[in-house]
Structures are given as structure tokens and as C-alpha cells.
Write an enzyme that holds these catalytic residues in place. Structure first.
Site, PDB file in Angstrom:
ATOM      1  CG  HIS A  13      -0.379   0.312   2.528  1.00  0.00           C
ATOM      2  ND1 HIS A  13      -1.134   0.631   3.631  1.00  0.00           N
ATOM      3  CD2 HIS A  13       0.907   0.361   2.953  1.00  0.00           C
ATOM      4  CE1 HIS A  13      -0.345   0.849   4.665  1.00  0.00           C
ATOM      5  NE2 HIS A  13       0.898   0.694   4.287  1.00  0.00           N
ATOM      6  CB  CYS A  32       3.435   5.289   5.384  1.00  0.00           C
ATOM      7  SG  CYS A  32       3.962   4.200   6.703  1.00  0.00           S
ATOM      8  CG  HIS A  38       5.346   0.580   2.464  1.00  0.00           C
ATOM      9  ND1 HIS A  38       4.767   1.798   2.190  1.00  0.00           N
ATOM     10  CD2 HIS A  38       4.788   0.156   3.621  1.00  0.00           C
ATOM     11  CE1 HIS A  38       3.901   2.093   3.150  1.00  0.00           C
ATOM     12  NE2 HIS A  38       3.890   1.116   4.027  1.00  0.00           N
ATOM     13  CG  HIS A  40       2.518  -3.234   6.113  1.00  0.00           C
ATOM     14  ND1 HIS A  40       3.399  -2.868   7.103  1.00  0.00           N
ATOM     15  CD2 HIS A  40       2.157  -2.084   5.490  1.00  0.00           C
ATOM     16  CE1 HIS A  40       3.556  -1.554   7.082  1.00  0.00           C
ATOM     17  NE2 HIS A  40       2.813  -1.049   6.109  1.00  0.00           N
ATOM     18  CG  ASP A  78      -2.474 -13.412   0.348  1.00  0.00           C
ATOM     19  OD1 ASP A  78      -1.637 -12.770   1.022  1.00  0.00           O
ATOM     20  OD2 ASP A  78      -2.279 -14.570  -0.055  1.00  0.00           O
ATOM     21  CG  HIS A  79       0.643 -12.623  -2.529  1.00  0.00           C
ATOM     22  ND1 HIS A  79       0.275 -13.290  -1.396  1.00  0.00           N
ATOM     23  CD2 HIS A  79       1.953 -12.866  -2.696  1.00  0.00           C
ATOM     24  CE1 HIS A  79       1.334 -13.924  -0.905  1.00  0.00           C
ATOM     25  NE2 HIS A  79       2.372 -13.674  -1.668  1.00  0.00           N
ATOM     26  CD  GLU A 123      -0.067  -0.731   8.546  1.00  0.00           C
ATOM     27  OE1 GLU A 123      -0.913  -0.595   7.655  1.00  0.00           O
ATOM     28  OE2 GLU A 123       0.418   0.219   9.189  1.00  0.00           O
TER      29      GLU A 123
HETATM   30 NI    NI Z   1       2.520   0.901   5.547  1.00  0.00          NI
END
Ligand code: NI
Length: 134
Positions: A13, A32, A38, A40, A78-79, A123
């Protein structure tokens, strides 16, 4: 009685508001807001609160919760890149708070209404948000 099911998903995200300048996005969201995104490793905890069914001895068969997480959350997020791939975040900043609200709304309709639903979303190892419809 509370029962819970844990699940994990990986997603990318970027925290960003298009109505703000790049400078303001960096000021508020820091790294961020990195334009190249990036990732998580999210940890999701789905908690259901209610009475034990005297017939089964369960609050809920956790297989039902497992299947709801798989179909509603895993297959969606997911992914994925939350900003680019997921319409839920087209106009919604994908913070942990907002992901928890979206997750709660998706799961609420799939799980028995007599059980109170709480979502915990980790997160990072240290940062967690919790949402129970408010
Ligand atoms: Ni983040």
C-alpha cells in the site's frame, strides 16, 4: 465467551491523499507515502462473542470463520496492491484503521448476527488496530 480465528495476508500500500500536495503527504504520512509503495505482512484476528450453543458446545464452528476469511479477505487482498488492485480503496486511504473497517464490513454479512464481531489487525509486530463496528 469469545472465540477467535487468526489469519495472515501480505499486501502493498501507499498512504496518500490525492487532494494533498506531495509535500503534505510526505509531511503527514512520512515514508508510508513513498510513491513506489511498500508491503506489510498483516495479521488479522477475527473475534466472535456470544453464548455457547448447548447443542454443539461451540460458540461457532471456526471452520465457518476460516472459510469467510478465505473468501472475503484472502481472495481480495492477499498479494495485492491495495491502492491499485482493490476497488475498496480506490477512494479510501488504506491505513490499518480503514482496512479494519472494510474487513469488518465484509465479514459482518457472512457471520451470524447474534455473535458480536471484533476485528484486530496487526500491521507490524508492534502496531495494531481494533474495530467492532465503532
Ligand atoms: Ni505501511
Amino acid at each position: 465467551m469469545k472465540v477467535s480465528r487468526r489469519a495472515t495476508f501480505n499486501a502493498a500500500h501507499r498512504l496518500f491523499r490525492p487532494d494533498w500536495t506531495d509535500e503534505k503527504n510526505i509531511e503527514i504520512f512520512g515514508k508510508c507515502s513513498n510513491p513506489n509503495f511498500h508491503g506489510h505482512n498483516y495479521v488479522l484476528e477475527v473475534i466472535l462473542d456470544g453464548e455457547i450453543d448447548p447443542e454443539t458446545g461451540y460458540v461457532i464452528d471456526l471452520k465457518i470463520v476460516k472459510d469467510a476469511i478465505k473468501s472475503e479477505i484472502d481472495e481480495r487482498f492477499d498479494h495485492r496492491n491495495l491502492n491499485l488492485d482493490c476497488p475498496e480503496f480506490k477512494d479510501l486511504n488504506p491505513t490499518a484503521e480503514n482496512i479494519a473497517v472494510v474487513t469488518w464490513n465484509l465479514l459482518r454479512s457472512k457471520l451470524p448476527m447474534h455473535l458480536e464481531l471484533t476485528i484486530k489487525l496487526w500491521e507490524t509486530e508492534n502496531n495494531c488496530v481494533e474495530y467492532a463496528g465503532k
